[in-house]
Design an enzyme around this catalytic site. Structure first.
Site, PDB file in Angstrom:
ATOM      1  N   SER A   9       8.950  -4.365  23.040  1.00  0.00           N
ATOM      2  CA  SER A   9       9.720  -3.115  23.018  1.00  0.00           C
ATOM      3  C   SER A   9       8.933  -2.079  22.224  1.00  0.00           C
ATOM      4  O   SER A   9       8.823  -2.165  20.994  1.00  0.00           O
ATOM      5  CB  SER A   9      11.078  -3.376  22.366  1.00  0.00           C
ATOM      6  OG  SER A   9      11.662  -2.147  22.009  1.00  0.00           O
ATOM      7  N   ASP A  36      13.015   1.618  25.658  1.00  0.00           N
ATOM      8  CA  ASP A  36      14.371   1.906  25.196  1.00  0.00           C
ATOM      9  C   ASP A  36      14.667   3.395  25.238  1.00  0.00           C
ATOM     10  O   ASP A  36      14.144   4.162  24.435  1.00  0.00           O
ATOM     11  CB  ASP A  36      14.546   1.405  23.756  1.00  0.00           C
ATOM     12  CG  ASP A  36      14.615  -0.108  23.686  1.00  0.00           C
ATOM     13  OD1 ASP A  36      15.462  -0.690  24.386  1.00  0.00           O
ATOM     14  OD2 ASP A  36      13.822  -0.704  22.937  1.00  0.00           O
ATOM     15  N   GLY A 149      14.093  -3.423  14.594  1.00  0.00           N
ATOM     16  CA  GLY A 149      13.942  -3.926  13.234  1.00  0.00           C
ATOM     17  C   GLY A 149      15.219  -4.461  12.605  1.00  0.00           C
ATOM     18  O   GLY A 149      15.235  -4.784  11.422  1.00  0.00           O
ATOM     19  N   ASP A 179      17.927  -9.211  23.813  1.00  0.00           N
ATOM     20  CA  ASP A 179      17.348  -8.002  23.223  1.00  0.00           C
ATOM     21  C   ASP A 179      17.912  -7.749  21.829  1.00  0.00           C
ATOM     22  O   ASP A 179      19.080  -7.424  21.680  1.00  0.00           O
ATOM     23  CB  ASP A 179      17.657  -6.806  24.143  1.00  0.00           C
ATOM     24  CG  ASP A 179      17.001  -5.521  23.666  1.00  0.00           C
ATOM     25  OD1 ASP A 179      16.180  -5.568  22.739  1.00  0.00           O
ATOM     26  OD2 ASP A 179      17.322  -4.458  24.243  1.00  0.00           O
ATOM     27  N   GLY A 180      17.037  -7.894  20.845  1.00  0.00           N
ATOM     28  CA  GLY A 180      17.416  -7.539  19.484  1.00  0.00           C
ATOM     29  C   GLY A 180      17.101  -8.619  18.470  1.00  0.00           C
ATOM     30  O   GLY A 180      17.643  -9.721  18.524  1.00  0.00           O
TER      31      GLY A 180
HETATM   32  C1  DX5 Z   1      17.787  -1.564  20.351  1.00  0.00           C
HETATM   33  C2  DX5 Z   1      16.840  -1.768  21.494  1.00  0.00           C
HETATM   34  C3  DX5 Z   1      15.963  -2.970  21.336  1.00  0.00           C
HETATM   35  C4  DX5 Z   1      15.091  -2.924  20.112  1.00  0.00           C
HETATM   36  C5  DX5 Z   1      14.379  -4.228  19.943  1.00  0.00           C
HETATM   37  O1  DX5 Z   1      18.547  -0.440  20.609  1.00  0.00           O
HETATM   38  O2  DX5 Z   1      17.537  -1.936  22.699  1.00  0.00           O
HETATM   39  O3  DX5 Z   1      15.187  -3.145  22.499  1.00  0.00           O
HETATM   40  O4  DX5 Z   1      14.139  -1.912  20.166  1.00  0.00           O
HETATM   41  O5  DX5 Z   1      13.668  -4.186  18.743  1.00  0.00           O
HETATM   42  P1  DX5 Z   1      13.688  -5.419  17.741  1.00  0.00           P
HETATM   43  O6  DX5 Z   1      13.086  -6.567  18.480  1.00  0.00           O
HETATM   44  O7  DX5 Z   1      12.874  -4.936  16.589  1.00  0.00           O
HETATM   45  O8  DX5 Z   1      15.135  -5.684  17.392  1.00  0.00           O
HETATM   46 ZN    ZN Z   2      16.308  -2.560  24.440  1.00  0.00          ZN
END
Ligand code: DX5
Ligand code: ZN
Length: 226
Positions: A9, A36, A149, A179-180
């Site tokens: 991402s 995103d 993050g 995701d997340g």
């Molecule tokens: C959150 C996004 C995610 C996020 C993932 O709104 O949809 O895709 O950027 O990032 P990490 O892996 O750092 O949680």
């Molecule tokens: Zn996402």
């Protein structure tokens, strides 16, 4: 078992140098790039739009997995298709069956894929369950939309398991994207519950060697789902 796919991402990278984020994804052997898009209404952040997707499209031919965290996807779906998105993921929270059908027809007419995402506290609505055969990717969010993050919300795990089972009971091959907050340490939890597409922001771009971080995630996942 479904194929493991790693989706960096790029929101977690320097937004002034997304070119490099795409290059890292390529070098690391990522399967798709997760983009995103946030409009400041659906979630509390504003990221980038179709112009950025279009500019990045010229830099690589990896699958573009565009996650639309926006209130009115019907106003922008054509723009993201034109920009070169391959998978367009819409949030179930802003749709109903008939809105979904319209978006599905628009995306399908261009030969592209439709994804459906749900926030950590959202259950899959009934209208969506009946349309899963039209969804190439079910995105189970394990953080509240908005920022990279954050740490993974482990209370989503039973829902992840339930949705993976639902997809197999229906005999579908829908990808289950998580995701997340994905990090090497929690990949096992996610993959053993049926997650096969792993989105990682900080888990890739927050590491000292992001190219290597992509293979680290893949190796962890392949230990559970070879
Ligand atoms: C959150 C996004 C995610 C996020 C993932 O709104 O949809 O895709 O950027 O990032 P990490 O892996 O750092 O949680
Ligand atoms: Zn996402």
């Amino acid at each position: 078992m479904k194929e493991i796919r790693i989706a960096p991402s790029i929101l977690a990278w320097d937004l002034g140098n997304l070119d490099r984020a795409v290059r890292i994804s390529l070098e690391g052997g990522a399967d798709q790039v997760h983009l995103d898009v946030i409009d400041g209404h659906f979630a509390p952040n504003i990221t980038f739009g179709p112009g950025t997707v279009k500019a990045l499209r010229k830099k690589c031919d990896l699958k573009f997995d565009t996650h639309l965290m926006i209130d009115s996807p019907h106003l922008y779906v054509d723009k993201f298709l034109e920009a070169g998105s391959d998978l367009l993921t819409f949030h179930a929270e802003v749709l109903d069956g008939s809105h979904f059908d319209d978006l599905y027809h628009t995306v399908h007419a261009k030969g592209k894929e439709v994804g459906l995402a749900i926030k950590p506290k959202t259950e899959l609505p009934e209208w969506a369950e009946g349309r899963l055969d039209k969804v190439s990717t079910l995105v189970v969010m394990t953080v509240n939309p908005g920022f990279s993050g954050q740490s993974m919300d482990m209370s989503v795990m039973p829902k992840l398991q339930k949705l993976s089972s639902l997809v197999s009971e229906k005999g579908l091959s829908t990808d289950i994207e998580v995701d997340g907050g994905i990090e090497p340490e929690n990949v096992e939890e996610v993959v053993k519950r049926g997650g096969n597409v792993l989105v990682a922001g900080a888990g890739v771009f927050g590491k000292e060697d992001p190219v290597k971080a992509i293979s680290v995630l893949r190796e962890r996942a392949l230990q559970v789902n070879p």
